[in-house]
Design a protein around this motif. Structure first.
Motif, PDB file in Angstrom:
ATOM      1  N   GLY A 456       0.795  -1.223   0.000  1.00 49.00           N
ATOM      2  CA  GLY A 456       0.000   0.000   0.000  1.00 49.00           C
ATOM      3  C   GLY A 456       0.820   1.262   0.000  1.00 49.00           C
ATOM      4  O   GLY A 456       0.290   2.345  -0.243  1.00 49.00           O
ATOM      5  N   ASP A 457       2.133   1.154   0.279  1.00 48.08           N
ATOM      6  CA  ASP A 457       2.947   2.359   0.192  1.00 48.08           C
ATOM      7  C   ASP A 457       3.571   2.518  -1.185  1.00 48.08           C
ATOM      8  O   ASP A 457       4.368   3.396  -1.416  1.00 48.08           O
ATOM      9  N   MET A 458       3.206   1.627  -2.108  1.00 43.74           N
ATOM     10  CA  MET A 458       3.741   1.733  -3.466  1.00 43.74           C
ATOM     11  C   MET A 458       2.603   1.949  -4.453  1.00 43.74           C
ATOM     12  O   MET A 458       1.489   1.520  -4.234  1.00 43.74           O
ATOM     13  N   GLU A 459       2.940   2.566  -5.556  1.00 43.71           N
ATOM     14  CA  GLU A 459       1.973   2.678  -6.643  1.00 43.71           C
ATOM     15  C   GLU A 459       2.167   1.459  -7.545  1.00 43.71           C
ATOM     16  O   GLU A 459       3.290   1.011  -7.736  1.00 43.71           O
ATOM     17  N   THR A 460       1.069   0.974  -8.072  1.00 41.21           N
ATOM     18  CA  THR A 460       1.157  -0.249  -8.872  1.00 41.21           C
ATOM     19  C   THR A 460       1.095   0.034 -10.372  1.00 41.21           C
ATOM     20  O   THR A 460       0.345   0.889 -10.813  1.00 41.21           O
ATOM     21  N   LEU A 461       1.902  -0.687 -11.114  1.00 38.71           N
ATOM     22  CA  LEU A 461       1.862  -0.672 -12.576  1.00 38.71           C
ATOM     23  C   LEU A 461       1.594  -2.098 -13.007  1.00 38.71           C
ATOM     24  O   LEU A 461       2.222  -3.013 -12.489  1.00 38.71           O
ATOM     25  N   THR A 462       0.700  -2.297 -13.935  1.00 41.34           N
ATOM     26  CA  THR A 462       0.370  -3.665 -14.328  1.00 41.34           C
ATOM     27  C   THR A 462       0.565  -3.885 -15.826  1.00 41.34           C
ATOM     28  O   THR A 462       0.099  -3.093 -16.631  1.00 41.34           O
ATOM     29  N   LEU A 463       1.271  -4.945 -16.161  1.00 40.55           N
ATOM     30  CA  LEU A 463       1.440  -5.338 -17.565  1.00 40.55           C
ATOM     31  C   LEU A 463       0.511  -6.509 -17.812  1.00 40.55           C
ATOM     32  O   LEU A 463       0.676  -7.555 -17.205  1.00 40.55           O
ATOM     33  N   ARG A 464      -0.446  -6.337 -18.690  1.00 43.28           N
ATOM     34  CA  ARG A 464      -1.378  -7.445 -18.909  1.00 43.28           C
ATOM     35  C   ARG A 464      -1.080  -8.206 -20.173  1.00 43.28           C
ATOM     36  O   ARG A 464      -1.395  -9.377 -20.322  1.00 43.28           O
ATOM     37  N   GLU A 465      -0.422  -7.531 -21.087  1.00 47.70           N
ATOM     38  CA  GLU A 465      -0.302  -8.111 -22.420  1.00 47.70           C
ATOM     39  C   GLU A 465       1.017  -8.882 -22.541  1.00 47.70           C
ATOM     40  O   GLU A 465       2.025  -8.498 -21.951  1.00 47.70           O
ATOM     41  N   LEU A 466       0.990  -9.967 -23.264  1.00 48.55           N
ATOM     42  CA  LEU A 466       2.211 -10.714 -23.525  1.00 48.55           C
ATOM     43  C   LEU A 466       2.758 -10.276 -24.873  1.00 48.55           C
ATOM     44  O   LEU A 466       1.995  -9.910 -25.757  1.00 48.55           O
ATOM     45  N   PRO A 467       4.087 -10.306 -25.043  1.00 48.59           N
ATOM     46  CA  PRO A 467       4.631  -9.956 -26.350  1.00 48.59           C
ATOM     47  C   PRO A 467       4.045 -10.855 -27.425  1.00 48.59           C
ATOM     48  O   PRO A 467       3.706 -12.009 -27.153  1.00 48.59           O
ATOM     49  N   ALA A 468       3.954 -10.323 -28.625  1.00 49.30           N
ATOM     50  CA  ALA A 468       3.391 -11.098 -29.731  1.00 49.30           C
ATOM     51  C   ALA A 468       4.229 -12.343 -29.964  1.00 49.30           C
ATOM     52  O   ALA A 468       5.399 -12.391 -29.595  1.00 49.30           O
ATOM     53  N   GLY A 469       3.611 -13.348 -30.524  1.00 56.45           N
ATOM     54  CA  GLY A 469       4.377 -14.546 -30.865  1.00 56.45           C
ATOM     55  C   GLY A 469       4.409 -15.563 -29.748  1.00 56.45           C
ATOM     56  O   GLY A 469       5.032 -16.601 -29.863  1.00 56.45           O
TER      57      GLY A 469
END
Ligand code: ADP
Ligand code: MG
Length: 752
Positions: A456-469
Motif C-alpha cells: 500500500g505504500d507503493m503505486e502499482t503498474l500492471t502489464l497485462r499483455e504478452l509480447p506477440a508470438g
C-alpha cells in the motif's frame, strides 16, 4: 477476578483477571491488554436451547439442563494413562452423569453442591445416560434465575481456546470488561462512521461478544474489519507522505545516452504496455522524491526489458542501479541476458560508468555479485561497485551484506518480490546516500486487496499483455497411479525432443543416489535462500501415509534408464550445486546441448529458454498454485506451443482442486484470486511475504466485499492523514496506529 472498577483498554489482562487467564492469553494469542482481549472475536455462535427437564432426556439429542452436582468421582482409566472424572448431577428426582477424560480444571469447578447449566449431546454408557465433556457454566445460587435467563436470551459465543482458558472463561471475561470498562476507544471519526454506515465501536463489540438470540453479528464484525483496514491504511498513508517528502536525487534521462543506444538495437518492438511502463518510470525517476513502484506482470510479459531501460536511464544520469534476484540461477541468467541485450554497450573494462568510449560511444560495465562466487571474482565485483565503474549491478541477496558499498546507488530493482521479505528490499535501499528510487517486480499477480494492504505504500503498474508470438500453454493433470498415463508422458517427452525442442522435469526434492532424504527447500540456494517450496507449505494435505517424493537424482537415473528416452541428453540442476556447475548446466541447456533438464524449483522464476516447449511436474500437488503457474511459465516462450503435465499421486480433494484450477486457465490474475480463496485465511502471505503491515486478522483478503471495504478505508484514512499527518486531532486513532506499529516491530524482531 479482582479489579472490576476502572478497567481501561490499556489495563493488563494479568492485572484484571489474574495469571491463570492472563498468562496463557499473552503467550499463545498475544493478548496483553484488555483492548487486545476485546479483539479476540468468537469463531462462531451457538443458539441456546430450551431447558430440558432431567426426566425427559433422549439419547442422541442435544440438551441444556440446569442441575446441582450430587457426586464427584475420580478414578484411573483402564485403557490408558490419566484419570476419569465422573460428575453426577441431579434435580432431586432424576440424575445424569457427566464424563470428563481430562479432570482438570473441571474437578475444581464442579464441586459437590455446585449449581450449573450444562449443554451437550446425550449419550448412553453402561446403561446410564451421560454427557461427555459438556459445555457448562457454574451458577451463583442467588442470581441463578437471572443468569439462566440471561444465558437463554443470548447466543453463546465460541472463542478460540488456549490451553486452560476455555471459551466460557473468555465469555465471562468479556462480560466483565464490557460491563466495567469506562471508555472504549473510537478510532473512527464520527463523519466517516456515519458515511460508511458503521456501528460505533462499543456497539460493535457488544454485538460481537454478546449478541442476543436472533440478531445478526455481521454489522459488528464488519466494523472490526473496517477498523483493521482503517488503521493499516492510516499507517500506509503516513508512510507515503514521508516518502513523498523525503529527498532523492532526480535521475533525468538523456536523449543520446545508453538508453537511446539500447532502444535502437533492441531486436523486437516493445509492447504498448512496456512502452507505457517505461514512460511512467522515466518520469518518476526524474522527480526529486524517491519513486516507489510495484510492477506486476504476467509470467513472460517482458519485465526484464523494462527494468534494463530504467537502469540505463539512471546510469545515463550518472547513478548506479542494482537488480536484486532471488536465486543464483536467476541472477546469473539476468547477467547473461542483460549483457547480451546490451551487446557493445556493455564493457567489462573499468571505464567510468556512463562513460563514453571514443570508438563505441556510451558504455557501462555490468557487475555480478553472488554468494557462490570465488573470492577473486567477488573482490573485483565489489571494487567496481564501490568505485562506480559498474553502472549496473546484478546480484542475489549477497548485495545486501554490510560490506557492499555503492558509489552512488540511484535505483534499486527487486525482481520476483514474492521471494523476498520487505526487510530485504529496505536493506538494499539503505545503501543509497539519498533514498534511492525503488522498483519492485513480481510475476505472481497480487490480488488487489493484498496489493493495497501489503504494498500500500507503493503505486502499482500492471502489464497485462504478452509480447506477440507467444503460444498458448496447454496443461493437463496426469494420474501417477495409472501406468499407461505415466508411460505416455515419457513417450511425449521423447516426441518433443525429436521435434528439436527441450523439456523440463520438475521434482519437489533433491534426494541423492545414496540417500533419498531432504526436501529441496533446505538450503536450496547456495546463498542461503530457502524460498523454494514455501508456497507449497500452506497446502500440506493430510494424505497419509507419507508418499516417497520424486527427487532429481532418482528421476534422472530413471529417465536415463527408460528405453523410451534412449539417447536423450538428460542433466540435473538444483540449488545445492556449486555456482560454477549451476552456471554450466544452464548455459548448456540454453545452448540446446541438453534435451531434458531434471530440476527442483530452482528454475521457478525468470528462467528463459525459448526452445523449451514442455514441462513435466512430478508430485505436482506438493506445489502452490502460484508456484506452478510460475513454473509453467518457463515453457511456450518461443513461438512453439507449450505443454505442461502435472503428475500427481494424491486424491486429496483440495490438491486436485488446485491442479484442476491451474489446468483450466492460464490467466495469472485469475489464478491469484482463486489461490487466495482456496487457501485458509491468514495463510495468504506466508512467512516470507509477511513484512511490515501485512498480517491481517479480520480482513478476508480474497473477498470481494472486503476489497470494497479496504478501498473505502484507504480513501477515508488518506483524507484524515492529509489533514492531520501526526493525528493530533485523533488521539484514539493515533493510539491504535502506535499499537499496530509496536506489534509489527515485535514480530519483525522475532523473525530476526
Ligand atoms: P518476465 O516478465 O516473466 O520476467 P522476461 O522479461 O523474462 O519476462 O521476458 C520473457 C522473454 O520475452 C524474454 O526472452 C524477452 O527477451 C522477451 N521479450 C520481452 N519483451 C518482448 C517484446 N516486446 N517482444 C518480443 N519478445 C519480448
Ligand atoms: Mg522475470
Amino acid at each position: 477476578m479482582t479489579t472490576r472498577s476502572a478497567l481501561t483498554e490499556d489495563t493488563l489482562v494479568v492485572k484484571a483477571f489474574g495469571k491463570r487467564l492472563g498468562q496463557p492469553l499473552a503467550t499463545h494469542k498475544g493478548v496483553h491488554t484488555v483492548g487486545d482481549l476485546l479483539e479476540l472475536i468468537p469463531r462462531r455462535y451457538l443458539t441456546p436451547q430450551e431447558l430440558t427437564d432431567l426426566g425427559d432426556l433422549v439419547v442422541g439429542e442435544s440438551t441444556t439442563v440446569v442441575a446441582k452436582v450430587r457426586d464427584v468421582q475420580l478414578r484411573p482409566m483402564r485403557q490408558r494413562r490419566g484419570q476419569l472424572l465422573t460428575v453426577i448431577i441431579g434435580d432431586g428426582r432424576h440424575e445424569l452423569d457427566l464424563t470428563f477424560f481430562r479432570p482438570y480444571p473441571h474437578k475444581d469447578r464442579l464441586t459437590l453442591g455446585a449449581l450449573g447449566i450444562f449443554t451437550g449431546t446425550i449419550g448412553r454408557y453402561a446403561g446410564r445416560l451421560q454427557l461427555t465433556h459438556p459445555e457448562y457454566q457454574v451458577l451463583d445460587e442467588h442470581s441463578a434465575d437471572e443468569t439462566v435467563q440471561d444465558l437463554q436470551s443470548h447466543q453463546i459465543p465460541i472463542y478460540p481456546t488456549t490451553g486452560a482458558v476455555t471459551s466460557l472463561n473468555l465469555r465471562t471475561a468479556m462480560g466483565v470488561v464490557l460491563d466495567s470498562i469506562d471508555r472504549i476507544r473510537e478510532p473512527l471519526p464520527e463523519d466517516v462512521r456515519r458515511k460508511r454506515g458503521l456501528l460505533d465501536r462499543r456497539a460493535a463489540l457488544e454485538l460481537v461478544h454478546r449478541p442476543e438470540v436472533g440478531v445478526s453479528v455481521e454489522p459488528g464484525r464488519r466494523r472490526m474489519r473496517y477498523d483493521e483496514a482503517f488503521v493499516l491504511q492510516a499507517i500506509l498513508a503516513q508512510r507515503r507522505r514521508v516518502a513523498a517528502q523525503s529527498p532523492s536525487v532526480p535521475r533525468v534521462a538523456i536523449s543520446d545516452g545508453l538508453l537511446a543506444a539500447f532502444d535502437a538495437r533492441l531486436p523486437f518492438a516493445l509492447t504498448a504496455g512496456q512502452q507505457e511502463a517505461g514512460r511512467v518510470l522515466l518520469d518518476e525517476l526524474a522527480r526529486p522524491h524517491p519513486m516507489q513502484r510495484l510492477l506486476q506482470g504476467e509470467v513472460g510479459s517482458g519485465k526484464t526489458v523494462i527494468a534494463v531501460r530504467a537502469m540505463l536511464a539512471v546510469v545515463d544520469a550518472g547513478g548506479q542501479a542494482a537488480l536484486l534476484a532471488p536465486t543464483e540461477v536467476l541472477a546469473a541468467q539476468h547477467f547473461r541476458s542483460i549483457t547480451q541485450l546490451l551487446g557493445p554497450l556493455a564493457t567489462s573494462g573499468m571505464l567510468p560508468f556512463g562513460g563514453t568510449d571514443p570508438e563505441r560511444g556510451p558504455v557501462t560495465s555490468v557487475a555480478l555479485l553472488t554468494g557462490g562466487q570465488s573470492a577473486g571474482e567477488r573482490r573485483t565485483a565489489l571494487a567496481s561497485i564501490a568505485s562506480g565503474a559498474a553502472g549496473i549491478v546484478i546480484g542475489t541477496h549477497a548485495l545486501i551484506q554490510a560490506h557492499v558499498e555503492f558509489f552512488d546507488l540511484g535505483l534499486v530493482i527487486v525482481d520476483e518480490q514474492h521471494r523476498f521479505g520487505v526487510e530485504q528490499r529496505d536493506a538494499l535501499r539503505e545503501k543509497g546516500k539519498n533514498p534511492p528510487h525503488v522498483l519492485v517486480m513480481t510475476a505472481t499477480p497480487i490480488p488487489r486487496t493484498v496489493a493495497m494492504t501489503v504494498f500500500g505504500d507503493m503505486e502499482t503498474l500492471t502489464l497485462r499483455e504478452l509480447p506477440a508470438g507467444r503460444s498458448p500453454i496447454v496443461t493437463h493433470v496426469v494420474e501417477a497411479s495409472k501406468p499407461a498415463w505415466v508411460a505416455r508422458t515419457w513417450q511425449r517427452v521423447a516426441e518433443e525432443v525429436a521435434k528439436g525442442h527441450q523439456v523440463y522435469v520438475v521434482c519437489p526434492k533433491i534426494g541423492s543416489t545414496a540417500e533419498q532424504g531432504g526436501p529441496a527447500s533446505e538450503g536450496e540456494d547456495a546463498d542461503g535462500m530457502d524460498a523454494v517450496t514455501d508456497d507449497a507449505d500452506g497446502h500440506e494435505d493430510t494424505d497419509a501415509p507419507e508418499r516417497t517424493l520424486a527427487g532429481v537424482y532418482a528421476v534422472t537415473d530413471q529417465l536415463r534408464a527408460d528405453p523410451a528416452l534412449a539417447g536423450l541428453r538428460v542433466a540435473t540442476l538444483h540449488g545445492r550445486l556449486d555456482s560454477g556447475e549451476k552456471d554450466r548446466v544452464m548455459t548448456e541447456f540454453a545452448a540446446g546441448r541438453i534435451d531434458v533438464l531434471v530440476a527442483t524449483t530452482v528454475i521457478e522464476v525468470g528462467v528463459d529458454v525459448r526452445n523449451a516447449s514442455m514441462m513435466v511436474v512430478l508430485d505436482a500437488d506438493r506445489f502452490g498454485l502460484s508456484q506452478l503457474h510460475q513454473l509453467r511459465g518457463r515453457v511456450g516462450r518461443g513461438g512453439v506451443p507449450g505443454l505442461c503435465l502435472l503428475m500427481t499421486g494424491t486424491d486429496a480433494s483440495s490438491a486436485r482442486e488446485r491442479l484442476d484450477a491451474l489446468a483450466s486457465t492460464t490467466d495469472g490474475f485469475e489464478l491469484a484470486r482463486r489461490d487466495v480463496q482456496l487457501r485458509r485465511e491468514g495463510d495468504i502471505l506466508g512467512a516470507r511475504q509477511s513484512g511490515r503491515g501485512s498480517s491481517v486478522r479480520f480482513l478476508r483478503l480474497g473477498h470481494a466485499d472486503d476489497e470494497a471495504l479496504i478501498e473505502a478505508a484507504r480513501h477515508d484514512a488518506t483524507a484524515v492523514v492529509d489533514l492531520d499527518p501526526e493525528l493530533t486531532q485523533h488521539p484514539d486513532l493515533a493510539a491504535r496506529v502506535a499499537a499496530r506499529l509496536d506489534e509489527e516491530q515485535a514480530a519483525y524482531l522475532e523473525r530476526g
